[in-house]
Design an enzyme around this catalytic site. Structure first.
Site, PDB file in Angstrom:
ATOM      1  N   ARG B 582     -11.902 -15.442 -44.646  1.00 35.20           N
ATOM      2  CA  ARG B 582     -12.824 -14.634 -43.844  1.00 35.20           C
ATOM      3  C   ARG B 582     -12.818 -15.115 -42.397  1.00 35.20           C
ATOM      4  NH1 ARG B 582     -18.195 -14.231 -46.482  1.00 35.20           N
ATOM      5  NH2 ARG B 582     -17.349 -12.288 -47.296  1.00 35.20           N
ATOM      6  N   GLY B 658      -7.807 -23.357 -36.449  1.00 37.57           N
ATOM      7  CA  GLY B 658      -7.567 -24.035 -35.183  1.00 37.57           C
ATOM      8  C   GLY B 658      -6.125 -24.479 -34.984  1.00 37.57           C
ATOM      9  N   GLU B 659      -5.402 -24.659 -36.067  1.00 34.33           N
ATOM     10  CA  GLU B 659      -4.079 -25.266 -35.950  1.00 34.33           C
ATOM     11  C   GLU B 659      -2.943 -24.347 -36.372  1.00 34.33           C
ATOM     12  OE1 GLU B 659      -4.538 -29.800 -36.806  1.00 34.33           O
ATOM     13  OE2 GLU B 659      -6.182 -28.787 -37.811  1.00 34.33           O
TER      14      GLU B 659
END
Lengths: 179, 694
Positions: B582, B658-659
């Site tokens: 999500r 984030g990565e």
């Protein structure tokens, strides 16, 4: 060696005595408590400290506060991102940055916004850039490549570049003089 | 588990701290107001290995405005079990060039710097080794690479490679990289008796507290760490480096007065960690229909002699593609350099460059479309653990990206499209990042009738990923109230414990604690809480973690243009498609994906830590010499994601984002460059000389 100077920052005049080695950036941040202007590299390589500087009431031009010695800016008027709207809500560019999420960590953001304000003035004045194809065009047409080229002195490690260009373009476009 | 019903989640709420950030009035660590501050400047070693013979501080001490000069002889003692990187000014040993050997505290930053320059240090230098040699006799097998075993093997990969009808073998190298968040590492420390307050730019106020308490033999309660805004971290602000220790140490010498230190880019380059360089040997063996029989991925990489960090480079190849015979290994070569550390997608970023380049080479060898090759090797279960996937939508990402990018019209022939003097090509690569949830975060919730708002406290870190905003949305949905009625506080050890902003696990871990607190709050108070109603919750370990392999997946599509005469490389188009559970906030999530992709672009074309082997000096220790993408380097770039419902990862159904944006991106650039020019570049960064003479 010290020197006494006056600086007007965001419309407010300050008289202060500075070490002649003090930069405008350190004078703002460490002496006057004006931390809207950020220190990213202190070497003129990142653009985070970009402010608008005017002398003798002239229009503000974008400058790097870290490469400016305060003693040489006696009497100058400095506008930071905090002063752009004149104390009245957000400047349209600042609003566009929020709307387009043209930032992440926010540290380069005040410099990006000051730089964009100065850049739009330069474009209105007809200054070409390295990617301007038609030097006779007046004013310079600010498509995405023009904005990106003219903003390339302002690094963003979060890499919000695409959104920054969109934000700048949204403010540049309604004037009818740009595309 | 039951997922929280999304109402605020999924909406494009602008960043809550947006107005403060665009006016510059968000106060980062160095901008916290303190009375009568002192300024710190470090003196660093000019040799890579040896001892300090003598330090002459007399000129520095005599300068007006100098308050203290610290050396290993005069500095306060730290706990004897301090780690090598944290044991600042505790001995005369020098472990790397740029290590702090003295420091000056002065009334102004100008004086501090002048005095630091006036400190004279003499050394006894010893022979040093500062550049990675993959054949080094010092190479060894570490016990662990971050949290993974260094070596894995299944079947008989060497025999399977020999028996494979089609085989590729190649060596890929990646440069050391530096994080360079726009906000330099910064600290302000003030001691008051045996208590210390630290304003710190950190990815974890609690880890900083724990670190300082340990080094200075204090109870954790005696250490307050405050970090409301962080100007980027990317891993370098996850652990405490020498600069933070030095600041607290120097402040110890001047009790009652705040001491400030913000690092220069030179100091950031030398002392705050970096992504280590790697040399990776990858072999693939396949049947003629493209089905893999064997994958081997053997990494040799640099670490520091003073303390180990093992980049988990080959771990990527444990999870991506099915093959009955597999091997991954890691060997470390200790260097007389500062300690490498986590940097955005540690392991996955360099590892995916090798693995996804190798898949492209195999596709070319077989004459099979590189997307089709990946689809043919899609595993049914995680190849490493044998566990089922909670969700895995790599194939959906590849297909959606292909459709949007116009992949179907692609002619696979390399060096076939010369337009106005530029060779054009397109490339693809897969992406993967594990979905972690760290247990141990806590959150508290309090309702106040006047002004009818919910206060949610958790010592999380907003490093630009948008935690303040995303956690507000999660709290709102968990409480069943609009986000506009929630006030979220973070970045202060006065708030409940939170794990680090790292491993793409922040939102998942902190959100789990907030959901638990909200569940307890609603159990206790229902939907009509009393004034001052409160509840606390914690993030427990995920009960599904042992039963499923969990990760986010993605696909990168890149267009590259290479100038036929000069070799200049441009990337006019990048598209990333991700499947990451999500998406809490589509506005800020898109920024994270795009940011990661540009990091991949920078890794591919710009970022290189250039080391002088003679003295172990990183010669490009500033932003003029260490390049990453600027505005004009980024062309038409977009990211999108496919809907994914995952009930196993956490109560929000989120995976970290984030990565994953960087993972595979550099390989997609390299693969596109090969398609454009026919030149296969296996060493990052790719530079124009790679194409000259081709």
């Amino acid at each position: 060696m010290d020197a006494t100077i006056s600086l007007t920052v965001d419309g407010r005049r300050h008289d202060l005595t500075v070490d002649t080695r003090t930069t405008v950036l350190d004078a703002l941040r460490e002496r006057l408590g004006v931390t809207s202007t950020k220190k990213g590299c202190d070497h003129g390589q990142c653009g985070a400290c970009t402010v608008l500087v005017s002398r003798n009431g002239g229009p503000g031009r974008r400058e790097l506060a870290c490469l400016a010695l305060a003693v040489a800016y006696d009497g100058a008027e400095v506008t930071t991102a905090d002063g752009l709207a004149g104390g009245d809500g957000l400047h349209p560019l600042a609003e566009a940055f929020v709307e387009f999420d043209a930032y992440q960590c926010g540290y380069c953001t005040p410099g990006q916004i000051c730089s964009a304000v100065g850049m739009l003035d330069e474009a209105r004045a007809g200054h070409p850039s390295a990617v301007t194809a038609d030097l006779g065009a007046d004013p310079a047409v600010l498509d995405r490549a023009e904005i990106a080229e003219r903003m390339s002195g302002n690094l963003c490690r979060c890499a919000a570049y695409s959104n920054i260009v969109s934000a700048v373009q949204s403010v540049a476009t309604p004037a009818g003089e740009t595309r | 588990m039951t997922l929280v019903e999304p109402r605020a989640m999924g909406t494009a709420l602008p960043r809550i701290e947006g107005p403060a950030k665009v006016t510059g009035t968000a106060h980062y660590a160095f901008e916290q107001f303190v009375d009568d501050p002192l300024y710190l400047a470090g003196v660093v070693s000019s040799i890579a290995r040896g001892r300090v013979r003598a330090i002459d501080t007399s000129v520095a001490e005599a300068l007006p405005g100098v308050v203290a000069v610290l050396t290993a002889e005069s500095a306060p003692r730290l706990a004897p079990d301090a780690g090598a990187e944290q044991a600042v000014l505790q001995s005369d040993a020098v472990h790397y060039r740029g290590e702090y050997v003295a420091a000056v505290v002065a009334e102004s930053p100008e004086t501090a710097r002048e005095a630091a320059d006036a400190v004279v240090v003499s050394y006894e230098a010893e022979p040093s080794s500062t550049v990675l040699d993959p054949d080094s006799p010092e190479a060894y097998t570490p016990e662990i690479v971050v949290m993974f075993p260094p070596d894995t093997v299944a079947g008989d990969p060497d025999a399977a490679l020999v028996a494979s009808p089609v085989r590729t073998r190649a060596t890929y190298t990646t440069s050391g990289n530096h994080h360079h968040p726009m906000e330099p590492h910064a600290s302000i420390a003030r001691w008051d008796g045996d208590r210390v307050v630290v304003f710190e730019s950190t990815q974890s106020v609690w880890e900083t507290r724990r670190g300082i308490a340990g080094l200075f033999a204090l109870s954790e309660d005696a250490v307050t760490v405050v970090s409301p805004h962080v100007g980027g971290g990317f891993g370098t602000k996850g652990g405490m480096h020498a600069n933070s220790v030095l600041t607290v140490l120097a402040a110890r010498a001047v009790p009652g007065r705040p001491v400030k230190l913000a690092l220069t880019r030179r100091e950031m380059t030398d002392t705050t960690g970096y992504r280590p360089g790697t040399v990776q040997h990858v072999e693939l063996g396949a049947d003629t229909d493209g089905r893999l029989r064997a994958i081997t991925h053997d990494a040799v990489e640099q670490t520091a002699r003073m303390a180990e960090f093992g980049e988990p480079t080959a771990v990527y190849s444990r999870h991506l593609y099915a093959a009955p015979h597999r091997r991954t290994t890691h060997r470390l070569v200790p260097l007389d350099r500062s300690v490498p550390t986590f940097m955005r997608a540690p392991g996955e970023a360099p590892g995916s460059f090798a693995a996804e380049s190798a898949m492209d080479e195999l596709a070319h060898e077989l004459g099979i479309d590189p997307i089709e090759l990946r689809i043919r090797n899609e595993p049914d279960v995680d190849p490493d653990s044998g566990l089922p996937f909670s969700t895995r939508n790599l194939v959906a990402c590849l297909r959606r990206g292909a459709e949007r990018f116009g992949w179907a019209d692609r002619d696979a022939t390399p060096r076939a499209r010369l337009v106005d003097g530029w060779w054009h090509g397109t490339g693809v690569a897969a992406s993967f990042f594990p979905a972690f949830t760290m247990p141990g975060s806590a959150a508290s919730i309090r309702y106040d009738q006047d002004p009818d708002r919910f206060r949610v406290d958790i010592a999380a870190a907003d490093i630009g990923q948008g935690a303040r905003t995303a956690l507000t949305q999660i709290a709102a949905d968990a409480l069943g109230v609009p986000a506009s009625r929630v006030d979220l506080n973070l970045g202060d050890t006065g708030l409940p414990h939170a794990t680090v902003a790292g491993g793409s696990a922040g939102t998942a871990s902190w959100g789990t604690a907030i959901v638990d607190a909200a569940d307890r709050f609603r159990d206790k108070w229902g939907d009509d809480p009393d004034d001052a109603a409160e509840a606390e919750g914690v993030a427990q370990a995920n009960p599904d973690a042992a039963a499923y392999a969990m990760g986010a997946y993605g696909a990168h599509f890149v267009e590259v243009a290479v100038h036929a005469d000069t070799g200049e490389i441009r990337v006019p188009r990048m598209l990333g498609v991700f499947a990451a559970g999500r998406i809490v906030n589509p506005l800020t999530a898109r920024s994270q994906f795009l940011g990661g992709m540009v990091w991949g672009l920078s890794m591919a074309l710009h970022e290189e830590s250039v080391v002088d082997p003679g003295v172990g000096h990183v010669v490009n220790g500033d932003l003029a010499g260490y390049h990453f993408a600027a505005h004009a380097d980024v062309g038409d770039i977009d990211a999108e994601w496919i809907e994914e419902q995952d009930p196993h990862v956490n109560p929000m159904g989120t995976k970290g984002i984030g990565e994953i944006g960087i993972v595979g991106a550099a390989a997609a650039v390299a693969n596109a460059a090969h398609h454009a020019t026919g030149v296969r570049v296996r060493s990052l960064p790719i530079t124009l000389d790679d194409f000259l003479g081709s």
